[in-house]
Design a protein around this motif. Structure first.
Motif, PDB file in Angstrom:
ATOM      1  N   ALA A   1     -10.340  -1.955  -4.010  1.00  0.00           N
ATOM      2  CA  ALA A   1      -9.928  -1.435  -2.711  1.00  0.00           C
ATOM      3  C   ALA A   1     -11.133  -0.977  -1.894  1.00  0.00           C
ATOM      4  O   ALA A   1     -11.185  -1.174  -0.677  1.00  0.00           O
ATOM      5  CB  ALA A   1      -8.950  -0.275  -2.902  1.00  0.00           C
TER       6      ALA A   1
ATOM      7  N   TYR B   1      -4.624   1.864   0.499  1.00  0.00           N
ATOM      8  CA  TYR B   1      -4.699   0.679  -0.350  1.00  0.00           C
ATOM      9  C   TYR B   1      -5.602   1.022  -1.513  1.00  0.00           C
ATOM     10  O   TYR B   1      -6.792   1.267  -1.336  1.00  0.00           O
ATOM     11  CB  TYR B   1      -5.264  -0.501   0.457  1.00  0.00           C
ATOM     12  CG  TYR B   1      -5.461  -1.778  -0.315  1.00  0.00           C
ATOM     13  CD1 TYR B   1      -4.450  -2.733  -0.383  1.00  0.00           C
ATOM     14  CD2 TYR B   1      -6.652  -2.051  -0.968  1.00  0.00           C
ATOM     15  CE1 TYR B   1      -4.636  -3.909  -1.090  1.00  0.00           C
ATOM     16  CE2 TYR B   1      -6.851  -3.228  -1.676  1.00  0.00           C
ATOM     17  CZ  TYR B   1      -5.835  -4.156  -1.733  1.00  0.00           C
ATOM     18  OH  TYR B   1      -6.020  -5.316  -2.436  1.00  0.00           O
TER      19      TYR B   1
ATOM     20  N   ARG C   1      -1.165  -0.553  -6.468  1.00  0.00           N
ATOM     21  CA  ARG C   1      -1.247  -0.724  -5.018  1.00  0.00           C
ATOM     22  C   ARG C   1      -0.053  -0.097  -4.308  1.00  0.00           C
ATOM     23  O   ARG C   1      -0.152   0.355  -3.176  1.00  0.00           O
ATOM     24  CB  ARG C   1      -1.300  -2.220  -4.684  1.00  0.00           C
ATOM     25  CG  ARG C   1      -2.691  -2.788  -4.620  1.00  0.00           C
ATOM     26  CD  ARG C   1      -2.657  -4.245  -4.263  1.00  0.00           C
ATOM     27  NE  ARG C   1      -1.711  -4.543  -3.205  1.00  0.00           N
ATOM     28  CZ  ARG C   1      -1.480  -5.754  -2.718  1.00  0.00           C
ATOM     29  NH1 ARG C   1      -2.124  -6.777  -3.229  1.00  0.00           N
ATOM     30  NH2 ARG C   1      -0.626  -5.947  -1.758  1.00  0.00           N
TER      31      ARG C   1
ATOM     32  N   GLY D   1       0.799  -1.220   0.000  1.00  0.00           N
ATOM     33  CA  GLY D   1       0.000   0.000   0.000  1.00  0.00           C
ATOM     34  C   GLY D   1       0.829   1.268   0.000  1.00  0.00           C
ATOM     35  O   GLY D   1       2.048   1.262  -0.158  1.00  0.00           O
TER      36      GLY D   1
END
Length: 679
Positions: A615, A453, A493, A60
């Motif tokens: 997400a 994220y 990500r 993330g």
């Protein structure tokens, strides 16, 4: 400049420190410390993530390992400061510099780059078969210098070296067939660093608009900044003993202590953190879009949502709900649109035609950002075309004129690189433009929205396929475009550009900016080199077959399968894709106009951009809870109650990440690892 609205109240609370700007110096020791820790993260991350399957150290845009190290370094430096009676080895700003270096590199060491890179360079050879006909269609198109040409080197990557498990790491490195890998890695490494250079130029060029003209809020930076302030004011003990912060911290500590023990000792009871809400909704009718709904409970993400402005956190979860309702509404109206109408798409999570709204929405929001920055861009162009530095604020890493020409030269070099390997120049121009457009929009969503994220819905190529069709690319152009996109521009990500904007924010008051940009560049180069070596060593020691890389393998093979399909059967986008893409552009246009012109407008446009992101399927409940708590605090307690309860949610963030780091350390020495954060 964006107009102020009542929804920006929380944002104003975080800007007090900006009103009294003072210059800070970064000493070389801070950059060296950040470089050493960054290299250590690059070495450990592939082993931890792919072999141990532990909580990702660099997952993330608020990665675990850098923050875990930051918290403990803050405590250690505070203790040393007490012992040395006020003498500090590192200031809070220097500690943030070391932290942001680690953040920048942590993504490179896994999903941001190397997680799929080596599979990308070997999949067409390893997975070619008589059935899929890749050997006839794809292999003749592959530029030889971009791919390892040794069958033994490729098979060794997937099966491991003979006796590799018994070898030491240094011996494994010596046994790697470097003659097959050296040329592809040098060429791809140069391309990757060139793209990183363009990203640095873009951030340096446009960050003034976000930081000074729009006064953008950075929710993901708030906790590290509070640690910095506590260290500089010698109030670290007071910070960690705040009763609200301790209350928030104890919740994730207790939660993950119990659940972690349950993971290793099943006799210990478990506290559920996943609620399957789908069975409570019908498979047909208005609420059919929620029949797979899940509620994930992540204390840290609830904390981030609380620190985000109410307008944004409200928009995230609301648009997610509206997106689910749209699926049911279409079903009620009799529009049962089959997924096959999507045709061939490259979006990481694109699964339904209505999700192609994001193709149009991303384009319009990018134009909206350009319109907001029109005066800044005009000044930059005027100065750049006259080759003068201009009246910069002095906050940039280097002059905006240098950034502009660096961006132009770097972009041209990338296009020439693509052209050299067979992509038509016009296609390379549009591809690179689409990729960086999506990166800029995603950077705004992540940094302003506080989404640690984030995943794309549609890919840059999807927009070009929608507008021009597959025949526009040519066969080799389509192949290079798909591979380049997979390397850097679709798995966001852990993408670099949001981390660079965060770096620009945490270094905005530093006077010796050369050491900052120099440290960032050296860290990037070291991160790429070390991540290449660490990943190759891991793959050749154990073999890809034995590692937990199913997602990387599956998604990479899917890219080549889609390229093959488009080459063999170049199908145009379906009518419904066109309808939804145009509808998405229209909706985003209305949202942008209302957001900018109506001061009481409750919705933020970036909420719409995440409606179909995978997400948000994980984080929607966190944003709902964060928004609800934020709204209740401001309504019934005002600013004073908000400031007190803010420490509680900061405690949720710190506690979650401390437990994530603790269990990740445990997982390094065991065969299985308890997962604290999303993987």
């Amino acid at each position: 400049m964006m107009e102020e609205t009542p929804n920006h109240t929380a944002e104003k609370l975080y800007k007090g420190a900006d009103s009294n700007k003072t210059g800070h110096q970064i000493r070389l020791r801070a950059v060296v410390l950040g470089l050493i820790l960054s290299v250590a993260i690059s070495v450990i991350t592939p082993f931890n993530n792919a072999y141990r399957g532990a909580t990702p150290l660099g997952g993330g845009h608020f990665p675990l390992a850098p923050f875990f190290i930051l918290v403990w370094l803050t405590v250690v430096l505070a203790v040393i400061g007490k012992v040395l009676k006020g003498r500090t080895l590192l200031s809070g700003k220097e500690l943030l510099m070391a932290w942001i270096q680690m953040v920048i590199v942590s993504g490179i060491a896994y999903t941001g780059l190397v997680r799929t890179l080596f599979i990308n360079l070997t999949a067409p050879f390893h997975f070619a078969s008589v059935e899929n006909r890749w050997g006839e269609v794809l292999l003749p198109l592959l530029p030889k210098s971009l791919y390892p040409q040794s069958p033994g080197a490729i098979e060794g990557l997937y099966n491991g070296l003979a006796g590799g498990r018994r070898m030491g790491w240094w011996e494994v490195l010596q046994q790697i067939p470097w003659n097959a890998w050296l040329q592809p890695l040098l060429i791809w490494g140069g391309f990757i660093l060139l793209c990183y250079f363009v990203m640095i130029c873009l951030i340096n060029l446009l960050s003034k608009q976000a930081l000074e003209n729009e006064r953008m809020h950075f929710p993901l930076l708030r906790v590290p900044q509070m640690l910095e302030e506590a260290l500089d004011k010698n109030e670290v003990g007071r910070f960690f003993t705040n009763r609200f912060l301790l209350a928030g911290l104890l919740i994730p500590v207790g939660l993950h202590l119990v659940n972690g023990l349950h993971f290793y000792f099943p006799a210990v009871p478990q506290i559920p953190t996943l609620i399957l809400a789908g069975p409570y909704f019908p498979k047909y009718g208005l609420f059919s879009g929620f029949h797979k709904l899940k509620i994930f409970i992540y204390p840290a993400f609830i904390g981030f949502a609380f620190l985000t402005t109410k307008q944004i956190s409200f928009s995230f979860w609301l648009f997610f709900i509206i997106g689910g309702l749209l699926t049911g509404l279409l079903s009620i109206l009799g529009y049962n649109i089959p997924a096959a109408t999507l045709g061939v798409t490259f979006g990481p999570t694109l699964s339904r035609p209505e999700e192609t709204q994001m193709i149009g929405a991303y384009g319009v929001f990018f134009l909206f950002l350009l319109w907001l920055a029109r005066h800044h861009i005009k000044n930059v162009l005027r100065n750049a075309l006259a080759f003068r530095k201009g009246a910069d604020s002095g906050e940039e890493w280097f002059s905006t004129t240098g950034s502009f020409w660096g961006f132009v030269a770097g972009s041209l070099a990338i296009m020439l690189w693509c052209r050299y390997y067979g992509m038509p120049f016009v296609v390379s121009f549009l591809l690179i433009g689409a990729c960086f457009m999506v990166m800029l929009v995603a950077t705004r969503v992540i940094c302003q929205g506080g989404i640690a994220y984030f995943t794309l819905t549609a890919a840059p190529i999807d927009g070009l396929l929608f507008i021009f069709g597959p025949g526009f690319f040519t066969n080799i152009g389509l192949l290079i475009a798909g591979v380049v996109q997979k390397v850097l521009f679709v798995d966001l990500r852990e993408s670099l550009m949001p981390s660079l904007l965060h770096a620009r924010k945490v270094t905005e008051n530093i006077t010796n900016r050369r050491i900052v940009i120099g440290g960032i560049i050296i860290t990037l180069i070291a991160g790429v080199v070390v991540s290449f070596l660490a990943t190759l060593a891991l793959y050749y020691k154990f073999g890809l077959r034995e590692l937990q890389v199913d997602w990387a393998t599956r998604t990479t093979v899917a890219v080549y399968s889609k390229i093959y399909t488009l080459i063999e059967s170049p199908v145009e986008a379906g009518r419904w894709v066109q309808i939804f893409a145009v509808a998405g552009a229209f909706v985003m246009l209305i949202l942008a106009i209302c957001y900018h012109r109506i001061y009481w407008w409750p919705l933020h446009p970036i909420g719409y951009l995440t409606a179909y992101s995978s997400a948000m399927r994980i984080l929607w409940f966190s944003f709902f809870m964060g928004w609800l708590c934020n709204a209740l605090c401001m309504r019934y307690g005002g600013v004073l109650l908000f400031k007190k309860f803010r420490n509680f949610f900061v405690g949720l963030v710190i506690g979650d990440f401390l437990m994530g780091g603790a269990w990740a350390l445990v997982g390094l020495f065991l065969d299985a690892s308890y997962q604290v954060l999303p993987t």
